[in-house]
Design a protein around this motif. Structure first.
Motif, mmCIF file in Angstrom:
data_model
loop_
_atom_site.group_PDB
_atom_site.id
_atom_site.type_symbol
_atom_site.label_atom_id
_atom_site.label_comp_id
_atom_site.label_asym_id
_atom_site.label_seq_id
_atom_site.Cartn_x
_atom_site.Cartn_y
_atom_site.Cartn_z
ATOM 1 N N ILE A 372 0.835 -1.204 0.000
ATOM 2 C CA ILE A 372 0.000 0.000 0.000
ATOM 3 C C ILE A 372 0.868 1.252 0.000
ATOM 4 C CG2 ILE A 372 -1.779 1.285 1.237
ATOM 5 C CD1 ILE A 372 -2.682 -1.375 -0.030
ATOM 6 N N LEU A 373 1.959 1.228 0.746
ATOM 7 C CA LEU A 373 2.854 2.386 0.781
ATOM 8 C C LEU A 373 3.523 2.620 -0.575
ATOM 9 C CD1 LEU A 373 4.552 1.901 4.276
ATOM 10 C CD2 LEU A 373 2.767 3.537 3.657
ATOM 11 N N ASP A 377 2.966 5.924 -3.331
ATOM 12 C CA ASP A 377 4.202 6.704 -3.461
ATOM 13 C C ASP A 377 4.791 7.129 -2.120
ATOM 14 O OD1 ASP A 377 6.208 7.606 -5.122
ATOM 15 O OD2 ASP A 377 5.352 9.597 -5.401
ATOM 16 N N TRP A 378 4.415 6.440 -1.054
ATOM 17 C CA TRP A 378 5.045 6.692 0.234
ATOM 18 C C TRP A 378 6.381 5.959 0.337
ATOM 19 C CZ3 TRP A 378 3.665 10.029 4.087
ATOM 20 C CH2 TRP A 378 2.405 10.623 3.982
ATOM 21 N N ILE A 384 6.789 -5.054 -4.557
ATOM 22 C CA ILE A 384 6.253 -5.861 -3.464
ATOM 23 C C ILE A 384 4.830 -6.276 -3.822
ATOM 24 C CG2 ILE A 384 5.610 -5.883 -1.025
ATOM 25 C CD1 ILE A 384 7.820 -3.817 -0.568
ATOM 26 N N SER A 385 4.598 -7.574 -3.905
ATOM 27 C CA SER A 385 3.286 -8.071 -4.325
ATOM 28 C C SER A 385 2.283 -7.987 -3.181
ATOM 29 C CB SER A 385 3.404 -9.526 -4.804
ATOM 30 O OG SER A 385 3.885 -10.357 -3.755
ATOM 31 N N LEU A 386 0.998 -7.968 -3.548
ATOM 32 C CA LEU A 386 -0.086 -7.960 -2.569
ATOM 33 C C LEU A 386 -0.566 -9.391 -2.360
ATOM 34 C CD1 LEU A 386 -1.978 -6.166 -0.831
ATOM 35 C CD2 LEU A 386 -3.575 -6.185 -2.748
ATOM 36 N N PRO A 387 -0.447 -9.934 -1.155
ATOM 37 C CA PRO A 387 -0.826 -11.332 -0.917
ATOM 38 C C PRO A 387 -2.247 -11.649 -1.359
ATOM 39 C CG PRO A 387 0.318 -10.427 0.994
ATOM 40 C CD PRO A 387 0.072 -9.273 0.057
ATOM 41 N N PHE A 388 -2.404 -12.792 -2.050
ATOM 42 C CA PHE A 388 -3.680 -13.338 -2.512
ATOM 43 C C PHE A 388 -4.310 -12.539 -3.648
ATOM 44 C CE2 PHE A 388 -3.661 -14.237 2.195
ATOM 45 C CZ PHE A 388 -3.182 -15.537 2.079
ATOM 46 N N PHE A 389 -3.718 -11.411 -4.027
ATOM 47 C CA PHE A 389 -4.279 -10.585 -5.092
ATOM 48 C C PHE A 389 -3.365 -10.552 -6.314
ATOM 49 C CE2 PHE A 389 -7.132 -9.366 -1.860
ATOM 50 C CZ PHE A 389 -8.180 -8.623 -2.397
#
Length: 418
Positions: A372-373, A377-378, A384-389
């Motif tokens: 999410i960060l 752009d934080w 970095i992948s998003l788990p299960f998505f």
């Protein structure tokens, strides 16, 4: 009848009663004395019943995330799949296969005695080292060496490394729990294991993997009993090493990832405009989603504006189509997963189960937060992948297998509660 004979008769009856109704069952490190009738009852219980049953709420949360994730992966990918593969269902068909394999792995691991992992933890760590070395000698893909190909299926050694780090430190910290306050048993093993894995990931290069494994190492050592002062010292050492590498030019690839960080919506030069293309279109997608979203399947940015939307930036499409409300609900489900997993782990009958379950569940939370960060752009775009998505076979299968281990821990926790 004489009193002595009565006592002997009573003793015989008690002995017969004990032999008939009680049997000794050894469950790894502990012994439980269970009535045969209770044993028969445990064998007849369903998958989700209390006592040998796996945790139903945790299963439901996982299945909900997989279902939503697969639907959103298809929604985000069909335009890109049609343009690149001439098949709108290309990524969906492969992801469904990965989901089925992952659920099979999760089911198997949920009935696997997790205590057996205690002895093989160093072996699994060795396997991760071998895979991280092998990948360096294989042809690069997009300028990096991160995948080992097996026909149409690719394995990412960094995913094995994440599991091996959690597993090894759960083994180590539970074995030397009373000595973890000493630097010899906490700091030095942490430096050796993390440093060697980080070096191999640095050569790939795979900096997001280094970050995640660093956080997992710190987490496992800290909950395993390491003193807080060592965390501060270790952080200072890492900052110094990174600064030294940056000044010596050893972080060229990483520094290129920092280009444009925080400048996605600013036009400075044409080159910078192209560099921030992916992050900028991610922010466009998030902003255009509004409160309620454009509707499922109605994203505009997935039409070749946001590169490879089915991968690391899939949550931007989720926000665009489902809005802030839908995004928050999904994040709450992730939070519920982490909370439930940690709760189940704390009920484990041994320290190894507690540490292993907390580490595996926390990995999900760490990756979600970092993803999410990145898309907002934080943090720099580090993949970095998003788990299960996010689309991907090895990551999804490994994550579901790890959730199966947590379910295995929940089964023994349920036995303890009965």
């Amino acid at each position: 009848m004489a009193p002595k004979e009565k006592m002997l008769l009573k003793g015989d009856i008690n002995r017969i009663y004990d032999e008939e109704y009680y049997s000794e069952q050894k469950i790894k490190d502990e012994k439980f004395f269970i009535r045969p009738s209770a044993k028969r009852k445990l064998k007849k219980t369903g998958w989700f019943d209390i006592g040998m049953g796996i945790d139903l709420p945790f299963c439901i949360i996982i299945l909900v995330l997989i279902t939503i994730g697969t639907i959103m992966m298809f929604s985000a990918s069909y335009a890109f799949a049609y343009y690149t593969q001439e098949d709108s269902y290309y990524y969906l068909k492969r992801q469904v296969i990965f989901v089925c394999l992952g659920i099979c792995a999760m089911t198997f691991m949920s009935f696997f005695n997790y205590n057996k992992l205690h002895k093989v933890a160093p072996i699994i760590l060795g396997v991760s080292y071998v895979s991280l070395i092998i990948v360096l000698f294989l042809p690069s893909i997009n300028g990096v060496n991160r995948w080992i190909g097996f026909g149409a299926f690719n394995v990412q050694p960094s995913e094995i490394a994440k599991l091996s780090v959690v597993l090894f430190f759960a083994h180590w910290c539970s074995k030397y729990y009373n000595k973890m306050q000493l630097a010899t048993y906490s700091v030095i093993p942490g430096i050796v294991i993390f440093g060697s894995i980080a070096l191999l990931l640095f050569l790939e290069p795979h900096y997001s993997g280094i970050v995640i494994i660093a956080m997992l190492t710190v987490l496992m050592l800290y909950i395993g009993g390491m003193q807080t002062k060592y965390l501060i010292i270790g952080f200072a050492v890492i900052v110094g090493i990174v600064a030294l590498l940056a000044m010596s030019g050893g972080l060229t690839y990483a520094m290129s990832r920092l280009d444009g960080w925080g400048q996605a919506l600013e036009y400075t030069t044409e080159d910078m405009w192209q560099t921030t293309w992916q992050t900028r279109n991610s922010l466009y997608a998030i902003g255009s989603g509004g409160l309620w979203g454009l509707g499922l399947g109605q994203s505009r940015q997935k039409y070749l504006y946001l590169p490879e939307p089915q991968n690391d930036f899939i949550f931007a499409i989720v926000v665009e189509e489902l809005g802030l409300v839908g995004a928050v609900m999904i994040l709450l489900i992730f939070a519920l997963l982490v909370w439930r997993g940690i709760t189940l782990s704390l009920r484990a009958k041994d320290k190894f189960g507690k540490l292993l379950g907390i580490g595996l569940t926390s990995q999900i939370g760490i990756q979600v937060v970092l993803n999410i960060l990145v898309i907002t752009d934080w943090l720099p775009n580090t993949g970095i992948s998003l788990p299960f998505f996010s689309y991907g076979g090895s990551s999804l299968i490994m994550l579901l297998a790890q959730m199966g281990i947590v379910l295995s821990i929940s089964r023994t926790a349920n036995i303890e509660r009965q």
